[in-house]
Write an enzyme that holds these catalytic residues in place. Structure first.
Site, mmCIF file in Angstrom:
data_model
loop_
_atom_site.group_PDB
_atom_site.id
_atom_site.type_symbol
_atom_site.label_atom_id
_atom_site.label_comp_id
_atom_site.label_asym_id
_atom_site.label_seq_id
_atom_site.Cartn_x
_atom_site.Cartn_y
_atom_site.Cartn_z
ATOM 1 C CE1 TYR A 15 24.850 45.235 20.769
ATOM 2 C CE2 TYR A 15 23.880 46.900 19.341
ATOM 3 C CZ TYR A 15 23.746 45.941 20.323
ATOM 4 O OH TYR A 15 22.531 45.696 20.863
ATOM 5 C CB CYS A 17 -17.451 65.649 41.278
ATOM 6 S SG CYS A 17 -16.161 66.093 40.126
ATOM 7 C CD GLU A 72 30.089 49.944 20.262
ATOM 8 O OE1 GLU A 72 31.236 49.529 20.547
ATOM 9 O OE2 GLU A 72 29.196 49.241 19.790
ATOM 10 C CG ASP A 125 16.297 54.324 21.903
ATOM 11 O OD1 ASP A 125 16.105 53.217 22.447
ATOM 12 O OD2 ASP A 125 15.658 55.351 22.177
ATOM 13 C CB CYS A 184 -14.307 70.775 41.366
ATOM 14 S SG CYS A 184 -14.339 69.442 40.171
ATOM 15 C CB CYS A 205 -18.844 69.073 40.030
ATOM 16 S SG CYS A 205 -17.912 69.155 41.559
ATOM 17 C CE LYS A 249 20.274 55.040 28.609
ATOM 18 N NZ LYS A 249 19.545 54.180 29.510
ATOM 19 C CE LYS A 287 22.299 51.472 26.207
ATOM 20 N NZ LYS A 287 20.950 51.269 25.761
ATOM 21 C CB CYS A 331 -13.267 67.956 43.525
ATOM 22 S SG CYS A 331 -15.050 67.962 43.471
#
Ligand code: IVH
Length: 730
Positions: free
Chosen positions: A246, A470, A134, A138, A446, A449, A336, A136, A464
């Protein structure tokens, strides 16, 4: 009906005198007894013992567990697994625990599951065995207790043993009958199943939330859970929840309507409970797998979320024989579905800079729905992942072509969402790659900066190096800078650092030392004492604490800069070798020859890596830091404000460690705050008043009553000079 037992305790011997066996059997007996009392109390409203007697049972039970912790096993009443029920709802103890299912993913897991059942039951490998299959669902599991056909209690799963009483809310769910009207409904029947929300209802609810300016639910499961766990049942009533039955919990003895799983579920349906129409009987692993595939194909059109298929041994007698292993039945398993995927276009790659300077690529996607959730961002992990290379240097995509497939802006990509993890880009649809798409050039500076971003050997992360300036790292770095083992500025905690940063007052360490001057500038818009969280005294104290740190031991200074890999120990190692920060900086700059980006094996480099305990990784981080021009400016600014002093040599354990000191009168060499911080750094306790417990009173000019008190109590009195000498002597 036999009379329910009274409490069994009165003559019980001391727990400490029990043997392990006696303790185990008494523990088991008490567990059953307490559970029975719980049932009578919570569900039958008919307790047979007083509260005091019940409490005594529980105390004894816990005392046995305290003495024999190994008894605190799965069936222990004290053992709580998973989420404990929320305090806002009344609690319901489940007469039969609500357990979970084992998970399977591969077909072979299912073959093994069926083979294991046969083995356990001692059946031949080809013996017929019937199982149900059957969907499952959620959603969230719920237990509905019917007594004489009437719904009396509804509870969430909680930790499996105790859930939340959601009876009033469940009564608003139209699909759940309030009364089961059939001849064969047992007197006590706990129906178990899943409360869920359908896709269409979910979309409508979210549209309503959006209109009302309220936060959206991420998926139908969250919407169902949020709706069921409302304190006001009127809100639950406005949310269209649904239910599939169930399984079951407590059923009055002899009351089950059938001797098979399938038969009981059919009876549930006959009694008016919703059951899932895709439930079938199978006779082999192959049949189970065929049903699984059928359900998987229909998954998108079901109208509600499912995350797999559940298989259960049909015969209740066999279920009984198979029993449970840990918290899951041996007679059932959840097969699953693999994670959900979708294809969409990657519009651009954005680089985010984390608080520690790590550059993380994020895929900005044309929004797409994956399993009921709209996804517009997905993780690209790191530079190598974009290039299509895994941690072992092997291609993670495009292995067939024998060369990695990279990810480009403009590509059509497969994204995957599994459980709660952040969606990820897992593949590229090469046939749809736009002809103009170019390999992605991961930035080497970066984006926040403009400082260099470097990768260490064996590291996938690019970082960085402009830690001092920065903006993405500022709060984290300044917090580190003022922390206890660095500059140790009292009154400047995480919250204050964040606020100063948000107000634009502190962007780099040097700003801390300019705070007072800026604050007293008549042009200053808002004085600190007038800002939220501050007043005259706290502002004054903060400025004093900052002032006290214009001189710090050079090892703390270096540590405070937050250079990667330079913790307290390495800071000391480096500053034991180099006479000053300047000398260290010069060596670092000299290690990178002109025109080069990285240190080369020259003398300066050899000097740094040659320091005991400093390897190439640390040395490279130090060099990277000092060669970054942004850091150079920030460091110069800081050195204008702060004077590094010789290295701290006195560890806690010196002459004043553990002593209680009181400062009084005017000190000459340092401020009171400075003296206090220094004493504390050396492990002394600074007190505000003199008592018999005081070890030293340090008296400056014009000392008054504290000095007199010290004399009176015979406490040692030191001049500032003597104190400094003593402090240094450790
Ligand atoms: S049977 C003793 N059947 O999945 C186990 N559970 O992972 C009784 N679930 O807690 C559960 N659909 O919330 C069963 N058709 C189904 C299910 C189902 C969803 C949930 C249930 C359970 C969890 C276990």
């Amino acid at each position: 009906m036999p009379r329910a037992p009274k409490s069994s305790l009165p003559d019980a011997p001391d727990v400490a005198t029990l043997t392990a066996d006696e303790a185990a059997s008494e523990h088991a007996r008490l567990g059953e007894e307490i559970a029975a009392h719980d049932r009578r109390y919570y569900q039958e409203d008919a307790p047979t013992v007083s509260d005091a007697e019940y409490d005594a049972l529980r105390r004894r039970y816990e005392a046995i567990e305290a003495e024999y912790p190994e008894l605190r096993g799965i069936d222990s009443l004290s053992e709580k697994v998973g989420a404990a029920p929320s305090a806002k709802f009344a609690k319901v103890r489940h007469a039969v625990p609500m357990l979970s299912l084992g998970n399977a993913f591969a077909d072979s897991d299912i073959e093994e599951f069926v083979a294991r059942i046969r083995r356990f039951l001692g059946l031949p490998a080809d013996a017929d065995i019937t199982l149900t299959a059957e969907p499952k669902i959620d959603g969230l599991s719920c237990s509905l207790r019917y007594e004489r056909g009437r719904l009396v209690v509804a509870a969430t799963r909680g930790d499996g043993f105790e859930g939340e009483d959601v009876t009033a809310n469940v009564r608003t769910i139209g699909e759940i009958p309030q009364v089961l009207m059939a001849e064969d409904v047992p007197d006590v029947l706990e129906v178990r199943g899943e409360v869920y929300m359908g896709h269409a209802d979910f979309a409508a609810i979210n549209a309503r939330q959006q209109e009302a300016g309220k936060p959206l639910f991420a998926n139908p499961r969250n919407a169902a859970a949020g709706s069921l766990r409302q304190l006001d049942p009127k809100i639950t009533a406005s949310r269209p929840l649904r239910f599939f039955a169930y399984a079951w919990g407590e059923v009055s003895s002899g009351g089950l309507p059938a001797d098979t799983q399938f038969g009981v579920i059919k009876a549930f349906a006959r009694w008016g409970l919703p059951t899932n129409p895709l439930t079938v009987l199978c006779h082999s692993a192959d049949q189970l797998l065929a049903h699984y595939r059928m359900i998987e194909e229909r998954r998108a059109t079901l109208g509600y979320d499912i995350d797999g298929v559940v298989y259960k041994v049909d015969s209740l007698a066999l279920q009984e024989r198979l029993g449970f292993v840990s918290r899951s039945p041996r007679w059932a398993i959840a097969h699953k579905f693999p994670a959900q995927r979708a294809v969409t276009q990657l519009e651009r790659i954005e680089i985010q800079v984390g608080r520690t300077g790590a550059l993380t690529p994020v895929a900005k996607l044309t929004p797409v729905t994956v399993g009921g959730v709209v996804v517009s961002n997905a993780s690209l992990h790191n530079e190598d992942y974009i290039k299509g290379i895994g941690g072992d240097g092997e291609p993670i995509r495009g292995a067939f072509e024998d060369k990695p497939v990279d990810i480009r802006e403009g590509d059509w990509v497969t994204i995957q969402r599994a459980g709660d993890v952040i969606p990820q880009v897992v593949d590229v649809v090469l046939e749809r790659r736009p002809p103009e798409a170019k390999p992605y050039a991961f930035p080497t500076v970066c984006p926040a900066c403009g400082s260099h971003a470097v990768r260490e050997d064996d590291e996938v992360v690019r970082r960085c190096t402009g830690g001092l300036i920065c903006p993405a790292q500022a709060v984290e770095r300044i917090r580190h800078f003022v922390s206890r083992d660095a500059f140790d500025i009292e009154g400047l905690g995480e919250k204050q650092v964040q606020a100063f940063h948000d107000w634009g007052l502190v962007k780099e360490p040097a700003d801390i030392f300019r705070l007072e001057a800026r604050d007293s500038d008549p042009q200053a818009l808002t004085r600190l004492k007038n800002r939220e969280g501050w007043g005259e005294t706290s502002a004054k104290n903060l400025f004093a604490a900052i002032e006290a740190r214009r001189r710090v031991p050079v090892n703390r200074f270096l540590y405070g800069l937050g250079i990667r890999h330079v913790g307290e120990t390495n800071a000391k190692r480096l500053m034991r070798h180099f006479p000053s920060i300047e000398a260290l900086r010069e060596a670092a700059l000299a290690a990178v020859p002109p025109g080069e980006e990285h240190p080369k094996g020259n003398e300066a480099w050899a000097e740094i890596v040659g320091i005991e305990g400093i390897g190439a990784v640390v040395a490279e981080a130090v060099v990277d830091f000092f060669v970054e021009p942004n850091n150079e400016a920030a460091l110069d600014a800081l050195l204008k404000e702060v004077t590094p002093e010789p290295m701290e040599s006195v560890a806690a354990g010196g002459a004043v460690a553990g002593k209680t000191v009181v400062f009084t009168g005017a000190l000459e060499k340092m401020t009171r705050d400075e003296a206090k911080a220094m004493a504390e750094r050396l492990g002394a306790k600074v007190a505000g008043s003199v008592s018999k417990k005081t070890d030293y009173v340090v008296a400056g000019a014009d000392a008054g009553s504290k000095l007199a008190k010290a004399r009176e109590l015979g406490v040692a009195v030191l001049t500032e000079e003597e104190w400094l000498e003593l402090a240094r002597s450790g």
